[in-house]
Design a protein around this motif. Structure first.
Motif, PDB file in Angstrom:
ATOM      1  N   MET A   1       0.860  -1.174   0.000  1.00  0.00           N
ATOM      2  CA  MET A   1       0.000   0.000   0.000  1.00  0.00           C
ATOM      3  C   MET A   1       0.897   1.224   0.000  1.00  0.00           C
ATOM      4  SD  MET A   1      -3.127   1.537   0.278  1.00  0.00           S
ATOM      5  CE  MET A   1      -3.911   0.002  -0.037  1.00  0.00           C
ATOM      6  N   ASP A   2       0.448   2.246  -0.661  1.00  0.00           N
ATOM      7  CA  ASP A   2       1.191   3.499  -0.686  1.00  0.00           C
ATOM      8  C   ASP A   2       1.402   4.013   0.730  1.00  0.00           C
ATOM      9  OD1 ASP A   2       0.987   3.365  -3.443  1.00  0.00           O
ATOM     10  OD2 ASP A   2      -0.829   4.585  -3.489  1.00  0.00           O
ATOM     11  N   GLN A   3       2.453   4.798   0.932  1.00  0.00           N
ATOM     12  CA  GLN A   3       2.720   5.366   2.250  1.00  0.00           C
ATOM     13  C   GLN A   3       1.560   6.242   2.723  1.00  0.00           C
ATOM     14  OE1 GLN A   3       5.061   4.820   4.419  1.00  0.00           O
ATOM     15  NE2 GLN A   3       6.195   3.411   3.153  1.00  0.00           N
ATOM     16  N   HIS A   4       0.970   7.005   1.832  1.00  0.00           N
ATOM     17  CA  HIS A   4      -0.147   7.888   2.161  1.00  0.00           C
ATOM     18  C   HIS A   4      -1.268   7.664   1.155  1.00  0.00           C
ATOM     19  CE1 HIS A   4       2.347   9.930   5.079  1.00  0.00           C
ATOM     20  NE2 HIS A   4       3.291  10.005   4.172  1.00  0.00           N
ATOM     21  N   PRO A   5      -2.015   6.570   1.334  1.00  0.00           N
ATOM     22  CA  PRO A   5      -3.077   6.277   0.370  1.00  0.00           C
ATOM     23  C   PRO A   5      -4.178   7.329   0.425  1.00  0.00           C
ATOM     24  CG  PRO A   5      -3.280   4.852   2.279  1.00  0.00           C
ATOM     25  CD  PRO A   5      -1.991   5.611   2.432  1.00  0.00           C
ATOM     26  N   THR A   6      -4.863   7.485  -0.685  1.00  0.00           N
ATOM     27  CA  THR A   6      -6.009   8.379  -0.749  1.00  0.00           C
ATOM     28  C   THR A   6      -7.253   7.565  -0.444  1.00  0.00           C
ATOM     29  OG1 THR A   6      -4.925   9.744  -2.418  1.00  0.00           O
ATOM     30  CG2 THR A   6      -7.315   9.941  -2.226  1.00  0.00           C
ATOM     31  N   TRP A   7      -7.864   7.855   0.685  1.00  0.00           N
ATOM     32  CA  TRP A   7      -9.049   7.121   1.124  1.00  0.00           C
ATOM     33  C   TRP A   7     -10.290   7.828   0.608  1.00  0.00           C
ATOM     34  CZ3 TRP A   7      -8.617   2.496   3.380  1.00  0.00           C
ATOM     35  CH2 TRP A   7      -7.376   2.159   3.922  1.00  0.00           C
ATOM     36  N   ARG A   8     -11.293   7.033   0.231  1.00  0.00           N
ATOM     37  CA  ARG A   8     -12.559   7.617  -0.187  1.00  0.00           C
ATOM     38  C   ARG A   8     -13.695   6.784   0.383  1.00  0.00           C
ATOM     39  NH1 ARG A   8     -14.928   5.338  -4.944  1.00  0.00           N
ATOM     40  NH2 ARG A   8     -13.709   3.578  -5.676  1.00  0.00           N
ATOM     41  N   LYS A   9     -14.834   7.426   0.573  1.00  0.00           N
ATOM     42  CA  LYS A   9     -15.990   6.705   1.069  1.00  0.00           C
ATOM     43  C   LYS A   9     -17.137   6.866   0.089  1.00  0.00           C
ATOM     44  CE  LYS A   9     -17.541  10.354   4.199  1.00  0.00           C
ATOM     45  NZ  LYS A   9     -17.924  10.654   5.559  1.00  0.00           N
ATOM     46  N   SER A  10     -18.100   6.024   0.212  1.00  0.00           N
ATOM     47  CA  SER A  10     -19.238   6.020  -0.686  1.00  0.00           C
ATOM     48  C   SER A  10     -20.014   7.326  -0.605  1.00  0.00           C
ATOM     49  CB  SER A  10     -20.163   4.849  -0.332  1.00  0.00           C
ATOM     50  OG  SER A  10     -21.373   4.952  -1.050  1.00  0.00           O
ATOM     51  N   THR A  11     -20.515   7.775  -1.730  1.00  0.00           N
ATOM     52  CA  THR A  11     -21.371   8.954  -1.739  1.00  0.00           C
ATOM     53  C   THR A  11     -22.697   8.662  -1.051  1.00  0.00           C
ATOM     54  OG1 THR A  11     -22.190   8.366  -3.932  1.00  0.00           O
ATOM     55  CG2 THR A  11     -20.345   9.909  -3.831  1.00  0.00           C
ATOM     56  N   TYR A  12     -23.033   7.390  -0.887  1.00  0.00           N
ATOM     57  CA  TYR A  12     -24.257   7.006  -0.186  1.00  0.00           C
ATOM     58  C   TYR A  12     -24.196   7.344   1.299  1.00  0.00           C
ATOM     59  CZ  TYR A  12     -25.791   4.402  -4.277  1.00  0.00           C
ATOM     60  OH  TYR A  12     -26.179   4.059  -5.530  1.00  0.00           O
ATOM     61  N   SER A  13     -23.013   7.512   1.846  1.00  0.00           N
ATOM     62  CA  SER A  13     -22.879   7.765   3.276  1.00  0.00           C
ATOM     63  C   SER A  13     -23.149   9.220   3.636  1.00  0.00           C
ATOM     64  CB  SER A  13     -21.500   7.350   3.770  1.00  0.00           C
ATOM     65  OG  SER A  13     -20.518   8.128   3.148  1.00  0.00           O
ATOM     66  N   GLY A  14     -23.223  10.102   2.663  1.00  0.00           N
ATOM     67  CA  GLY A  14     -23.503  11.510   2.938  1.00  0.00           C
ATOM     68  C   GLY A  14     -22.462  12.111   3.857  1.00  0.00           C
ATOM     69  N   ASN A  15     -22.921  12.831   4.877  1.00  0.00           N
ATOM     70  CA  ASN A  15     -22.006  13.471   5.830  1.00  0.00           C
ATOM     71  C   ASN A  15     -21.717  12.598   7.032  1.00  0.00           C
ATOM     72  OD1 ASN A  15     -21.748  15.782   4.292  1.00  0.00           O
ATOM     73  ND2 ASN A  15     -23.529  16.748   5.223  1.00  0.00           N
ATOM     74  N   LEU A  16     -22.227  11.384   7.037  1.00  0.00           N
ATOM     75  CA  LEU A  16     -22.003  10.492   8.163  1.00  0.00           C
ATOM     76  C   LEU A  16     -20.606   9.895   8.101  1.00  0.00           C
ATOM     77  CD1 LEU A  16     -25.408   8.609   8.112  1.00  0.00           C
ATOM     78  CD2 LEU A  16     -24.755  10.538   9.551  1.00  0.00           C
ATOM     79  N   ASN A  17     -20.067   9.568   9.250  1.00  0.00           N
ATOM     80  CA  ASN A  17     -18.751   8.925   9.320  1.00  0.00           C
ATOM     81  C   ASN A  17     -18.890   7.469   9.717  1.00  0.00           C
ATOM     82  OD1 ASN A  17     -17.125  10.987   8.485  1.00  0.00           O
ATOM     83  ND2 ASN A  17     -16.823  11.808  10.524  1.00  0.00           N
ATOM     84  N   GLU A  18     -20.004   6.866   9.408  1.00  0.00           N
ATOM     85  CA  GLU A  18     -20.237   5.482   9.775  1.00  0.00           C
ATOM     86  C   GLU A  18     -20.269   4.616   8.522  1.00  0.00           C
ATOM     87  OE1 GLU A  18     -23.597   5.192  12.328  1.00  0.00           O
ATOM     88  OE2 GLU A  18     -22.767   6.615  13.751  1.00  0.00           O
ATOM     89  N   CYS A  19     -19.137   4.476   7.917  1.00  0.00           N
ATOM     90  CA  CYS A  19     -19.065   3.704   6.690  1.00  0.00           C
ATOM     91  C   CYS A  19     -17.671   3.088   6.556  1.00  0.00           C
ATOM     92  CB  CYS A  19     -19.383   4.575   5.486  1.00  0.00           C
ATOM     93  SG  CYS A  19     -18.245   5.949   5.285  1.00  0.00           S
ATOM     94  N   VAL A  20     -17.496   2.403   5.482  1.00  0.00           N
ATOM     95  CA  VAL A  20     -16.207   1.809   5.160  1.00  0.00           C
ATOM     96  C   VAL A  20     -15.547   2.684   4.105  1.00  0.00           C
ATOM     97  CG1 VAL A  20     -15.094  -0.200   4.114  1.00  0.00           C
ATOM     98  CG2 VAL A  20     -16.982  -0.509   5.712  1.00  0.00           C
ATOM     99  N   GLU A  21     -14.261   2.935   4.268  1.00  0.00           N
ATOM    100  CA  GLU A  21     -13.500   3.699   3.287  1.00  0.00           C
ATOM    101  C   GLU A  21     -12.628   2.746   2.478  1.00  0.00           C
ATOM    102  OE1 GLU A  21     -12.686   8.002   5.165  1.00  0.00           O
ATOM    103  OE2 GLU A  21     -11.661   6.361   6.183  1.00  0.00           O
ATOM    104  N   LEU A  22     -12.341   3.138   1.265  1.00  0.00           N
ATOM    105  CA  LEU A  22     -11.554   2.332   0.340  1.00  0.00           C
ATOM    106  C   LEU A  22     -10.366   3.121  -0.172  1.00  0.00           C
ATOM    107  CD1 LEU A  22     -11.234  -0.132  -1.644  1.00  0.00           C
ATOM    108  CD2 LEU A  22     -12.681   1.177  -3.207  1.00  0.00           C
ATOM    109  N   ALA A  23      -9.234   2.454  -0.263  1.00  0.00           N
ATOM    110  CA  ALA A  23      -8.045   3.012  -0.920  1.00  0.00           C
ATOM    111  C   ALA A  23      -7.490   1.925  -1.831  1.00  0.00           C
ATOM    112  CB  ALA A  23      -6.988   3.419   0.103  1.00  0.00           C
ATOM    113  N   VAL A  24      -7.081   2.329  -3.014  1.00  0.00           N
ATOM    114  CA  VAL A  24      -6.492   1.379  -3.949  1.00  0.00           C
ATOM    115  C   VAL A  24      -5.072   1.844  -4.242  1.00  0.00           C
ATOM    116  CG1 VAL A  24      -6.669   0.318  -6.219  1.00  0.00           C
ATOM    117  CG2 VAL A  24      -8.747   0.868  -4.949  1.00  0.00           C
ATOM    118  N   GLY A  25      -4.127   0.966  -3.958  1.00  0.00           N
ATOM    119  CA  GLY A  25      -2.728   1.306  -4.167  1.00  0.00           C
ATOM    120  C   GLY A  25      -2.031   0.237  -4.983  1.00  0.00           C
TER     121      GLY A  25
END
Length: 64
Positions: A1-25
């Motif tokens: 994995m990259d040293q500083h991966p770019t994490w993103r979360k689903s647009t379905y989660s809106g402003n909530l922080n209760e989701c899974v984030e994904l990074a592809v490296g």
């Protein structure tokens, strides 16, 4: 994995922080819990395992 991966979360989660984030490296995809952010564990998967995980999610096998 990259040293500083770019994490993103689903647009379905809106402003909530209760989701899974994904990074592809270069080492493959990784997922983490957005509530824990940088301090939480990271699950790294190879391409086949990640495809299987996505299939299970789409089929609803991880729904509560």
């Amino acid at each position: 994995m990259d040293q500083h991966p770019t994490w993103r979360k689903s647009t379905y989660s809106g402003n909530l922080n209760e989701c899974v984030e994904l990074a592809v490296g270069v080492d493959g995809p990784a997922v983490r819990d957005s509530k824990l952010g940088e301090s939480g564990p990271v699950l790294r998967l190879d391409a086949a395992a990640f495809a299987s995980f996505l299939d299970a999610v789409k089929a609803g096998r991880h729904d509560r």
